[in-house]
Design an enzyme around this catalytic site. Structure first.
Site, mmCIF file in Angstrom:
data_model
loop_
_atom_site.group_PDB
_atom_site.id
_atom_site.type_symbol
_atom_site.label_atom_id
_atom_site.label_comp_id
_atom_site.label_asym_id
_atom_site.label_seq_id
_atom_site.Cartn_x
_atom_site.Cartn_y
_atom_site.Cartn_z
ATOM 1 N N ASP A 91 0.864 -1.187 0.000
ATOM 2 C CA ASP A 91 0.000 0.000 0.000
ATOM 3 C C ASP A 91 0.895 1.230 0.000
ATOM 4 O O ASP A 91 1.528 1.541 1.018
ATOM 5 C CB ASP A 91 -0.896 0.014 1.247
ATOM 6 C CG ASP A 91 -1.915 -1.123 1.286
ATOM 7 O OD1 ASP A 91 -1.688 -2.142 0.607
ATOM 8 O OD2 ASP A 91 -2.913 -0.985 2.005
ATOM 9 N N LYS A 154 -6.856 3.305 -2.747
ATOM 10 C CA LYS A 154 -7.165 3.285 -1.320
ATOM 11 C C LYS A 154 -7.388 4.710 -0.838
ATOM 12 O O LYS A 154 -6.626 5.613 -1.182
ATOM 13 C CB LYS A 154 -6.016 2.618 -0.562
ATOM 14 C CG LYS A 154 -6.142 2.604 0.953
ATOM 15 C CD LYS A 154 -4.950 1.870 1.563
ATOM 16 C CE LYS A 154 -4.893 2.005 3.068
ATOM 17 N NZ LYS A 154 -3.720 1.284 3.640
ATOM 18 N N LYS A 184 -10.145 0.266 -1.742
ATOM 19 C CA LYS A 184 -9.958 0.017 -0.313
ATOM 20 C C LYS A 184 -10.322 1.267 0.470
ATOM 21 O O LYS A 184 -9.724 2.325 0.280
ATOM 22 C CB LYS A 184 -8.520 -0.396 -0.011
ATOM 23 C CG LYS A 184 -8.272 -0.672 1.479
ATOM 24 C CD LYS A 184 -6.870 -1.209 1.714
ATOM 25 C CE LYS A 184 -6.557 -1.309 3.206
ATOM 26 N NZ LYS A 184 -5.184 -1.825 3.448
#
Length: 227
Positions: A91, A154, A184
């Site tokens: 991430d 995300k 996400k």
């Protein structure tokens, strides 16, 4: 619209997360044990803790975290080391200032360098810090992530003072890249209702630190480990 998920199904959306600076190796072991008990999809920990024995769960970590104000080559090196240390998913945080300056090409290049350092099958999620961005900036950073070969967009690090995930941001990302990239939602999701709202808005993964409390918000009989 009624929600079809129970806690067992929702658990499979979850990256069970521990990114506090004061976290210890013992805390990470406890996180993994809890994640296994709850039936989550993945655990997400700081890269200094890798490698870990995740007991069959996917392992996610963070790159350029939490500010994104790192040179792309450093983010790429961090990603490559994370993969070598056993991360299944990375991430990464974009340069939020570049998004505010609407320099979306530099964001695409930044993501592409990390993608090259952590190629498939490693899953690459791009943290755009949506609470700090306008709707237009969310759209364009999401497009940059897709153009650079990311797997997910995300919403948030959970560390920015502007806040974390919102259903509105998830809806914008979904309208932009949904069906092609995962989405996400992460940061500030503290209740069962919050989590379900994010899924309803289009999230396909949830970053949660209070996973047990959120899953406990479902009726008894639909929770992991219940009879």
């Amino acid at each position: 619209m009624s929600n079809p998920l129970d806690s067992l199904a929702l658990a499979q959306f979850v990256d069970h997360t521990l990114l506090k600076p004061e976290a210890t190796a013992a805390d990470v072991r406890a996180l993994v044990a809890e994640g296994v008990r709850l039936g989550v999809y993945a655990v997400c920990v700081s890269p200094s803790f890798l490698p870990i024995d995740a007991h069959g769960l996917k392992v996610a970590t963070v790159v350029g975290f939490p500010s994104g104000k790192h040179r792309s080559a450093i983010k790429a090196a961090e990603a490559a080391r994370a993969v070598a240390d056993g991360a299944d998913e990375v991430d990464m945080v974009i340069d939020i200032g570049a998004a505010k300056a609407r320099d979306f090409e530099s964001i695409r290049e930044d993501i592409a360098m990390v993608r090259a350092a952590a190629p498939a099958p490693t899953v690459l999620k791009v943290i755009i810090e949506s609470a700090a961005l306008s709707d237009h900036e969310i759209v364009e950073t999401s497009r940059a992530a897709e153009a650079a070969g990311a797997d997910f967009v995300k919403t948030s690090t959970g560390f920015h003072p502007a806040g974390g995930a919102t259903a509105r941001a998830v809806e914008i990302i979904s309208a932009t890249v949904g069906g092609r990239l995962g989405i996400k939602a992460s940061g500030g999701i503290r209740t069962t209702a919050d989590a379900l709202a994010m899924v309803q808005a289009g999230a396909t993964r949830l970053g949660l630190s209070g996973t047990a409390a959120i899953l406990d918000g479902f009726p008894v009989g639909t929770r992991p480990g219940s009879d």
